[in-house]
Design an enzyme around this catalytic site. Structure first.
Site, PDB file in Angstrom:
ATOM      1  N   LYS A 184      15.637   1.401 -23.075  1.00  0.00           N
ATOM      2  CA  LYS A 184      14.634   1.437 -22.005  1.00  0.00           C
ATOM      3  C   LYS A 184      14.963   2.547 -21.009  1.00  0.00           C
ATOM      4  O   LYS A 184      14.096   3.310 -20.604  1.00  0.00           O
ATOM      5  CB  LYS A 184      14.551   0.064 -21.320  1.00  0.00           C
ATOM      6  CG  LYS A 184      13.912  -0.985 -22.243  1.00  0.00           C
ATOM      7  CD  LYS A 184      14.090  -2.427 -21.770  1.00  0.00           C
ATOM      8  CE  LYS A 184      13.611  -3.378 -22.872  1.00  0.00           C
ATOM      9  NZ  LYS A 184      13.871  -4.793 -22.597  1.00  0.00           N
ATOM     10  N   ASP A 236       7.344  -6.650 -17.396  1.00  0.00           N
ATOM     11  CA  ASP A 236       7.527  -7.375 -18.662  1.00  0.00           C
ATOM     12  C   ASP A 236       6.366  -8.341 -18.888  1.00  0.00           C
ATOM     13  O   ASP A 236       6.191  -8.859 -19.996  1.00  0.00           O
ATOM     14  CB  ASP A 236       8.848  -8.182 -18.619  1.00  0.00           C
ATOM     15  CG  ASP A 236       9.872  -7.655 -19.613  1.00  0.00           C
ATOM     16  OD1 ASP A 236       9.465  -6.982 -20.580  1.00  0.00           O
ATOM     17  OD2 ASP A 236      11.067  -7.922 -19.425  1.00  0.00           O
ATOM     18  N   GLN A 295      16.619  -8.400 -18.233  1.00  0.00           N
ATOM     19  CA  GLN A 295      16.807  -8.530 -19.685  1.00  0.00           C
ATOM     20  C   GLN A 295      17.220  -9.962 -20.041  1.00  0.00           C
ATOM     21  O   GLN A 295      18.197 -10.483 -19.502  1.00  0.00           O
ATOM     22  CB  GLN A 295      17.876  -7.523 -20.160  1.00  0.00           C
ATOM     23  CG  GLN A 295      18.058  -7.484 -21.665  1.00  0.00           C
ATOM     24  CD  GLN A 295      16.821  -6.964 -22.408  1.00  0.00           C
ATOM     25  OE1 GLN A 295      16.211  -5.985 -22.015  1.00  0.00           O
ATOM     26  NE2 GLN A 295      16.447  -7.640 -23.485  1.00  0.00           N
TER      27      GLN A 295
END
Ligand code: NDP
Length: 296
Positions: A52, A119, A96
């Site tokens: 990322k 997200d 994450q």
């Protein structure tokens, strides 16, 4: 069989994003800024976060990596989230997953400002998705929609079977494939570990999306001739011949299923790179929303 190449598609989208960033900054705007929170030393999580961060560099975004030891307290993590929520330079950030067991993932997800939740896991954003309102779509389902769209795969009126009902992949995917949209209008069956005759369900699929996390679970005898196969699964299998010590396997037995499929995504190089690029698209969208607000 034709390959749905997620790597090539994600690279093409990255070029488009880089061009938009160039225009934004040329017009005096700031660089989009994505932050990622990584807790602990899980190898897969570290790899995903590194991808990322690297992708941010490729498209001209600023990125910040906030790394913490696995024993960070929930309170300290929530404090960091609060700081990112209030940092005007940060356009979007992700935490994450998975998190260590002593940290409540729901509490963490709910602490993220929905306007920075690139997200797309915050209940507000999931609710907006259900209602078809503008939102940040969850990264993996968004990436799959992009792939189907860019490859011009017809979805309207098709039977779509999804294996796996997680909150981050299967369930949102089922909503997106059933909605009245350019990619959508499918009749969807959402299957899971309690599904009675999974093989029978899968055999009816025009579009089969496998997201259960079991290496090579979907075999040729479970797939209809000419079906479109999307393989979301990523499982690390020990492999001493590899420098990393492992090889990646999808949820689909690629060699045999590809013989029957009309289209298929590989692992690696299918859905994975698209998940990363979805985060970039959502972050750019966050910047654009702010720019519109500021100029109105
Ligand atoms: P979860 O473990 O959260 O969910 C798995 C789902 O599969 C559950 O709904 C479970 O059913 C179902 N399932 C498990 N075993 C079976 C079975 N034998 N038959 C039918 N259904 C079954 O997984 P995630 O959704 O988080 O991830 C799925 C896979 O996708 C993993 O390999 C993950 O690494 C990968 N992934 C890949 C991404 C990418 O970018 N390519 C992004 C995110 C995930 P039940 O609910 O009944 O337990």
């Amino acid at each position: 069989m034709q390959l749905i190449d997620g790597k090539a598609t994600s690279n093409a989208i990255k070029l488009e994003i880089a061009e938009e960033v160039r225009k934004l900054t040329a017009a005096g705007g700031k660089k989009p800024h994505l932050a990622a929170i990584l807790v602990g030393e899980d190898g897969a999580s570290r790899t995903y976060v590194n991808h990322k961060v690297k992708s941010c560099e490729q498209v001209g975004f600023k990125s910040t990596l906030c790394k913490f030891d696995a024993d960070i307290t929930e309170e300290a993590l929530l404090q960091t989230i609060d700081e990112l929520n209030n940092d005007d330079d940060i356009d979007g950030f992700i935490v994450q997953l998975p998190l260590p067991k002593h940290i409540n993932e729901t509490k963490v997800t709910e602490a993220i400002d929905p306007n920075k939740d690139v997200d797309g896991f915050h209940p507000t954003n999931l609710g907006k998705m259900m209602l078809g309102l503008p939102t940040f779509l969850p990264a993996t389902p968004y990436g799959i929609i992009q792939l189907l769209d860019r490859y011009g795969i017809e979805t309207s009126g098709k039977k779509c079977v999804i294996v796996g009902r997680s909150h981050i992949v299967g369930t949102p995917m089922s909503l997106l494939m059933s909605r009245n949209s350019k990619v959508g209008n499918c009749t969807v069956t959402l299957t899971h570990s309690r599904t009675k005759d999974l093989k029978k369900e899968c055999l009816e699929a025009d579009i089969l999306i496998a997201a259960l996390g079991k290496a090579e679970f979907v075999t040729a005898d479970m797939v209809k001739e000419g079906a479109v196969i999307v393989d979301v699964g990523i499982t690390r299998i020990e492999d001493a011949s590899k420098k990393s010590g492992f090889t990646l396997k999808g949820d689909v037995k690629f060699d045999e299923v590809s013989e029957k499929a009309s289209w298929i995504t590989p692992v690696p190089g299918g859905v994975g790179p698209m998940t990363v690029v979805s985060l970039l698209m959502n972050t750019l969208e966050s910047v654009k929303r702010k720019t519109v607000k500021e100029t109105v």
